[in-house]
Design a protein around this motif. Structure first.
Motif, PDB file in Angstrom:
ATOM      1  N   PHE A   1      79.080  24.819 -56.898  1.00  0.00           N
ATOM      2  CA  PHE A   1      78.803  24.019 -55.722  1.00  0.00           C
ATOM      3  C   PHE A   1      79.823  24.315 -54.627  1.00  0.00           C
ATOM      4  CE2 PHE A   1      77.452  20.411 -53.329  1.00  0.00           C
ATOM      5  CZ  PHE A   1      78.598  19.765 -52.871  1.00  0.00           C
ATOM      6  N   VAL A   2      79.331  24.486 -53.410  1.00  0.00           N
ATOM      7  CA  VAL A   2      80.201  24.678 -52.243  1.00  0.00           C
ATOM      8  C   VAL A   2      80.233  23.414 -51.397  1.00  0.00           C
ATOM      9  CG1 VAL A   2      80.510  25.959 -50.093  1.00  0.00           C
ATOM     10  CG2 VAL A   2      79.838  27.169 -52.186  1.00  0.00           C
ATOM     11  N   GLY A   3      79.053  22.902 -51.059  1.00  0.00           N
ATOM     12  CA  GLY A   3      78.998  21.697 -50.246  1.00  0.00           C
ATOM     13  C   GLY A   3      77.563  21.259 -50.032  1.00  0.00           C
ATOM     14  N   ALA A   4      77.418  20.094 -49.408  1.00  0.00           N
ATOM     15  CA  ALA A   4      76.083  19.560 -49.157  1.00  0.00           C
ATOM     16  C   ALA A   4      76.104  18.678 -47.929  1.00  0.00           C
ATOM     17  CB  ALA A   4      75.586  18.774 -50.367  1.00  0.00           C
ATOM     18  N   ILE A   5      74.926  18.488 -47.353  1.00  0.00           N
ATOM     19  CA  ILE A   5      74.773  17.644 -46.171  1.00  0.00           C
ATOM     20  C   ILE A   5      73.542  16.769 -46.375  1.00  0.00           C
ATOM     21  CG2 ILE A   5      73.440  19.441 -44.951  1.00  0.00           C
ATOM     22  CD1 ILE A   5      74.860  18.441 -42.365  1.00  0.00           C
ATOM     23  N   ILE A   6      73.692  15.487 -46.013  1.00  0.00           N
ATOM     24  CA  ILE A   6      72.561  14.574 -46.199  1.00  0.00           C
ATOM     25  C   ILE A   6      71.485  14.874 -45.171  1.00  0.00           C
ATOM     26  CG2 ILE A   6      74.044  12.794 -47.174  1.00  0.00           C
ATOM     27  CD1 ILE A   6      73.772  11.280 -44.505  1.00  0.00           C
ATOM     28  N   ARG A   7      70.336  14.268 -45.351  1.00  0.00           N
ATOM     29  CA  ARG A   7      69.171  14.634 -44.546  1.00  0.00           C
ATOM     30  C   ARG A   7      69.387  14.379 -43.057  1.00  0.00           C
ATOM     31  NH1 ARG A   7      64.743  10.077 -46.424  1.00  0.00           N
ATOM     32  NH2 ARG A   7      65.919   8.238 -45.813  1.00  0.00           N
ATOM     33  N   GLY A   8      70.119  13.326 -42.707  1.00  0.00           N
ATOM     34  CA  GLY A   8      70.354  13.041 -41.298  1.00  0.00           C
ATOM     35  C   GLY A   8      71.511  13.809 -40.712  1.00  0.00           C
ATOM     36  N   GLY A   9      72.281  14.443 -41.564  1.00  0.00           N
ATOM     37  CA  GLY A   9      73.394  15.245 -41.095  1.00  0.00           C
ATOM     38  C   GLY A   9      74.684  14.468 -40.860  1.00  0.00           C
ATOM     39  N   GLY A  10      74.661  13.157 -41.107  1.00  0.00           N
ATOM     40  CA  GLY A  10      75.826  12.354 -40.801  1.00  0.00           C
ATOM     41  C   GLY A  10      76.915  12.377 -41.836  1.00  0.00           C
ATOM     42  N   SER A  11      76.636  12.963 -42.985  1.00  0.00           N
ATOM     43  CA  SER A  11      77.627  12.966 -44.044  1.00  0.00           C
ATOM     44  C   SER A  11      77.579  14.289 -44.785  1.00  0.00           C
ATOM     45  CB  SER A  11      77.358  11.809 -45.016  1.00  0.00           C
ATOM     46  OG  SER A  11      78.286  11.814 -46.074  1.00  0.00           O
ATOM     47  N   THR A  12      78.750  14.794 -45.096  1.00  0.00           N
ATOM     48  CA  THR A  12      78.867  16.035 -45.849  1.00  0.00           C
ATOM     49  C   THR A  12      79.894  15.845 -46.965  1.00  0.00           C
ATOM     50  OG1 THR A  12      80.551  16.815 -44.287  1.00  0.00           O
ATOM     51  CG2 THR A  12      78.287  17.561 -43.921  1.00  0.00           C
TER      52      THR A  12
ATOM     53  N   THR B   1      82.435  24.363 -43.121  1.00  0.00           N
ATOM     54  CA  THR B   1      81.734  23.227 -42.516  1.00  0.00           C
ATOM     55  C   THR B   1      80.234  23.445 -42.621  1.00  0.00           C
ATOM     56  OG1 THR B   1      83.531  22.905 -40.919  1.00  0.00           O
ATOM     57  CG2 THR B   1      81.417  21.849 -40.433  1.00  0.00           C
ATOM     58  N   ILE B   2      79.558  22.430 -43.136  1.00  0.00           N
ATOM     59  CA  ILE B   2      78.100  22.479 -43.228  1.00  0.00           C
ATOM     60  C   ILE B   2      77.506  21.643 -42.109  1.00  0.00           C
ATOM     61  CG2 ILE B   2      76.086  21.862 -44.625  1.00  0.00           C
ATOM     62  CD1 ILE B   2      77.806  22.329 -47.099  1.00  0.00           C
ATOM     63  N   SER B   3      76.465  22.168 -41.496  1.00  0.00           N
ATOM     64  CA  SER B   3      75.745  21.424 -40.472  1.00  0.00           C
ATOM     65  C   SER B   3      74.256  21.713 -40.626  1.00  0.00           C
ATOM     66  CB  SER B   3      76.230  21.813 -39.072  1.00  0.00           C
ATOM     67  OG  SER B   3      76.016  23.195 -38.830  1.00  0.00           O
ATOM     68  N   ARG B   4      73.459  21.017 -39.837  1.00  0.00           N
ATOM     69  CA  ARG B   4      72.016  21.256 -39.878  1.00  0.00           C
ATOM     70  C   ARG B   4      71.429  20.957 -38.517  1.00  0.00           C
ATOM     71  NH1 ARG B   4      69.708  17.819 -44.494  1.00  0.00           N
ATOM     72  NH2 ARG B   4      67.693  18.493 -43.646  1.00  0.00           N
ATOM     73  N   ASP B   5      70.338  21.642 -38.221  1.00  0.00           N
ATOM     74  CA  ASP B   5      69.572  21.389 -37.011  1.00  0.00           C
ATOM     75  C   ASP B   5      68.149  21.092 -37.451  1.00  0.00           C
ATOM     76  OD1 ASP B   5      68.116  21.437 -34.655  1.00  0.00           O
ATOM     77  OD2 ASP B   5      69.236  23.094 -33.806  1.00  0.00           O
ATOM     78  N   ASN B   6      67.809  19.828 -37.469  1.00  0.00           N
ATOM     79  CA  ASN B   6      66.488  19.435 -37.974  1.00  0.00           C
ATOM     80  C   ASN B   6      65.360  19.864 -37.039  1.00  0.00           C
ATOM     81  OD1 ASN B   6      67.581  18.359 -40.300  1.00  0.00           O
ATOM     82  ND2 ASN B   6      67.541  16.245 -39.578  1.00  0.00           N
ATOM     83  N   THR B   7      65.697  20.208 -35.790  1.00  0.00           N
ATOM     84  CA  THR B   7      64.662  20.707 -34.883  1.00  0.00           C
ATOM     85  C   THR B   7      64.322  22.165 -35.182  1.00  0.00           C
ATOM     86  OG1 THR B   7      66.181  21.472 -33.165  1.00  0.00           O
ATOM     87  CG2 THR B   7      65.516  19.155 -33.086  1.00  0.00           C
ATOM     88  N   LYS B   8      65.251  22.848 -35.847  1.00  0.00           N
ATOM     89  CA  LYS B   8      65.035  24.256 -36.186  1.00  0.00           C
ATOM     90  C   LYS B   8      64.825  24.469 -37.681  1.00  0.00           C
ATOM     91  CE  LYS B   8      67.713  26.041 -32.288  1.00  0.00           C
ATOM     92  NZ  LYS B   8      68.863  26.868 -31.858  1.00  0.00           N
ATOM     93  N   ASN B   9      64.805  23.376 -38.449  1.00  0.00           N
ATOM     94  CA  ASN B   9      64.635  23.479 -39.905  1.00  0.00           C
ATOM     95  C   ASN B   9      65.650  24.447 -40.513  1.00  0.00           C
ATOM     96  OD1 ASN B   9      62.507  21.735 -39.651  1.00  0.00           O
ATOM     97  ND2 ASN B   9      60.918  23.247 -40.081  1.00  0.00           N
ATOM     98  N   THR B  10      66.893  24.324 -40.078  1.00  0.00           N
ATOM     99  CA  THR B  10      67.927  25.260 -40.497  1.00  0.00           C
ATOM    100  C   THR B  10      69.222  24.529 -40.849  1.00  0.00           C
ATOM    101  OG1 THR B  10      66.994  27.005 -39.098  1.00  0.00           O
ATOM    102  CG2 THR B  10      69.262  27.303 -39.836  1.00  0.00           C
TER     103      THR B  10
END
Length: 116
Positions: free
Chosen positions: A47-58, A69-78
């Motif tokens: 395991f390296v890391g994870a991000i919750i569905r809303g992106g507010g917690s890693t 650092t993990i991030s996500r862009d839910n508008t780009k499904n990435t």
């Protein structure tokens, strides 16, 4: 069908940076947490890391905390994995992951090689 496609790997010198991407399709991306894992030669996947569905917690493995650092862009499904201060020990194939119900899905992985 669910697809996860990693990209952005490569060869980098120790101390350098890379940003990996995980493009998702086939499911409602914003509804699910995303994880990152890696597997070095001769070792088990870790395991390296994870991000919750809303992106507010890693959360991160101790070995990468403060550097990755993990991030996500839910508008780009990435989902993204920004890796700084890379070390030779970070050399591995990196995978993104999600769990939908009882099933886990994995990408094909992207190779990261850190030279000393």
């Amino acid at each position: 069908q669910v697809q996860l496609v990693e990209s952005g790997g490569g060869l980098v010198q120790a101390g350098g940076s890379l940003r990996l991407s995980c493009a998702a399709s086939g499911f409602t991306f914003s509804n699910y947490a995303m994880g990152w894992f890696r597997q070095a030669p001769g070792k088990e996947r870790e395991f390296v890391g994870a991000i919750i569905r809303g992106g507010g917690s890693t959360r991160y493995a101790d070995s990468v905390k403060g550097r990755f650092t993990i991030s996500r862009d839910n508008t780009k499904n990435t989902s993204y994995l920004q890796m700084n201060s890379l070390k030779p020990d970070d050399t591995a194939v990196y995978y993104c992951n999600t769990r939908i119900g009882v099933r886990e899905y994995w990408g094909q992985g992207t190779q990261v090689t850190v030279s000393s």
